[in-house]
Design an enzyme around this catalytic site. Structure first.
Site, PDB file in Angstrom:
ATOM      1  CB  CYS A  41      -0.926   0.043   1.345  1.00 51.01           C
ATOM      2  SG  CYS A  41      -1.777   1.527   1.469  1.00 51.01           S
ATOM      3  CB  SER A  43      -0.061   4.012   4.048  1.00 56.78           C
ATOM      4  OG  SER A  43      -1.088   4.179   3.691  1.00 56.78           O
ATOM      5  CG  HIS A  46       3.267   7.998   2.124  1.00 55.94           C
ATOM      6  ND1 HIS A  46       3.833   8.887   1.355  1.00 55.94           N
ATOM      7  CD2 HIS A  46       1.780   8.047   1.812  1.00 55.94           C
ATOM      8  CE1 HIS A  46       2.770   9.488   0.702  1.00 55.94           C
ATOM      9  NE2 HIS A  46       1.890   8.907   0.809  1.00 55.94           N
ATOM     10  CG  HIS A  62      -1.259  -1.450   6.306  1.00 56.10           C
ATOM     11  ND1 HIS A  62      -0.025  -0.898   5.812  1.00 56.10           N
ATOM     12  CD2 HIS A  62      -2.174  -1.118   5.617  1.00 56.10           C
ATOM     13  CE1 HIS A  62      -0.403  -0.184   4.817  1.00 56.10           C
ATOM     14  NE2 HIS A  62      -1.647  -0.167   4.719  1.00 56.10           N
ATOM     15  CB  CYS A 163      -5.567  -1.425   3.466  1.00 56.22           C
ATOM     16  SG  CYS A 163      -5.099   0.395   3.564  1.00 56.22           S
TER      17      CYS A 163
END
Ligand SMILES: [Zn+2]
Ligand SMILES: [Zn+2]
Length: 363
Positions: A41, A43, A46, A62, A163
């Site tokens: 993902c 995120s 990041h 996740h 997610c």
């Protein structure tokens, strides 16, 4: 304590290190899961680039699914071997948010906020990113983070639900509660954007307009239910959306790319009384510049949606039903599958911007 392979982030901006680490058994209320699949993902990226501050060294990942390997004291809802979707959403069931139907905003504190069940060979603690840390063969999570999946559900596709799918789909269905026949514009036709598109299409919105800068992605958006597409590198998105919405602008705009410029533009794609929902994560510390007048005379709304405002334990089973009924698309979201050893390659491909979801598969 047992050994496993994990991809560890030791320094922001550097490749992950795949190494053997040690994992503790689950404590009270916790469950150890043997991962089957974890999707990458944005995120995670990041965090790896230092754009979302996180404790380092850490283990990312996740968006996952796997099998229950061991249950801790007091866990009655799961048994060894159960297939499960693993989410970063933790809920206590007792706080104000859990009790009023917003379990995704649970305000309780958790051991995993400060502890880790995993350490490297030097004994250094490896933080589980977003309380999940699933770029590893095993993870230990709170039981509230798990939802059982049917035995015939392919777990690489189930992983996406935790997610990417809920974030896009739920922003439309749960946060905006888009009514039938309202007009929607979705900015970004990536892994999250396409799920916002399916949410809008399933909700009965019309038109469902998708704005992106790659024709290839816009073609894909049509497969997911977009009725119209706008290539913002070739035409003026504000003019194009106005033309498609009777000269007014859209009722709803969903910004699935993490960019402040896109958020600012989205507000101008909505008409009077239009609602803009921020879905994609901008960089930590980014700031918006918006003329306040557009909120007064035209009563526009700007809001955000966290993890699709999702009630994990009721909505994941429903989404699985929709997938099994052929209504929700998941197969088409997976671009490639990689073993854990090739995770850096898989991440580099995601960063190029053409991938929907790259999934790490565990054997
Ligand atoms: Zn995510
Ligand atoms: Zn709670």
């Amino acid at each position: 304590m047992s050994k496993m392979k994990a991809a560890v982030c030791y320094e922001a901006g550097k490749p992950l290190v795949i190494e053997e680490v040690e994992i503790d058994p689950p404590k009270k209320g916790e469950v150890k899961v043997k991962l089957a699949a974890t999707a990458i993902c944005h995120s995670d990226i990041h965090v790896f680039k230092g754009e979302i501050p996180w404790q380092i060294p850490c283990i990312g990942g996740h968006e996952s699914a796997g099998y229950v390997a061991e249950v801790g004291e007091g866990v009655t809802g799961f048994r060894e071997g159960d297939p499960v979707v693993v989410s970063l959403l933790v809920s206590c069931g007792r706080c104000r948010y859990c009790l009023t139907g917003y379990t995704h905003m649970c305000s309780a504190t958790w051991p995993m906020d400060t502890e880790s069940r995993v350490r490297n060979r030097k004994g250094q603690s490896l933080a589980p990113c977003f309380k999940t840390g699933t770029f590893a063969e095993y993870t230990v999570v709170d039981q509230s983070q798990l939802v059982k999946a049917p035995k015939d559900m392919p777990l690489d596709r189930a992983a996406l639900l935790s997610c990417g799918v809920i974030t896009g789909f739920g922003a439309v269905v749960n946060r905006a509660k888009v009514p039938p026949m309202s007009s929607c514009v979705i900015i970004g036709a990536g892994g999250v954007g396409l799920n916002a598109v399916q949410g809008a299409a399933i909700s009965g919105a019309y038109p469902v307009i998708v704005v992106d800068i790659l024709d290839e992605k816009l073609r894909k958006a049509k497969e997911f239910g977009a009725t119209h597409t706008v290539n913002a590198s070739k035409e003026d998105a504000v003019e194009a959306v106005k033309k498609l919405t009777g000269g007014i602008g859209a009722d709803y705009a969903f910004v699935t790319v993490g960019s402040v410029n896109a958020i600012q533009q989205a507000l101008m794609l909505t008409g009077p009384r239009g609602t803009t929902v921020i879905v994609g994560l901008p960089r930590f510390g980014d700031m918006l510049t918006i003329p306040p007048f557009i909120f007064i005379k035209d009563e526009r709304t700007l809001t955000g949606s966290y993890m699709g405002t999702t009630q994990l334990h009721t909505e994941i089973p429903k989404l699985i039903e929709l997938y099994q009924a052929g209504i929700l698309k998941l197969d088409e979201l997976i671009t490639n599958r990689y073993p854990l050893e090739k995770i850096n390659e898989a991440i580099a491909e995601v960063e190029k911007g053409k991938v929907l979801r790259n999934v790490i598969m565990f054997t």
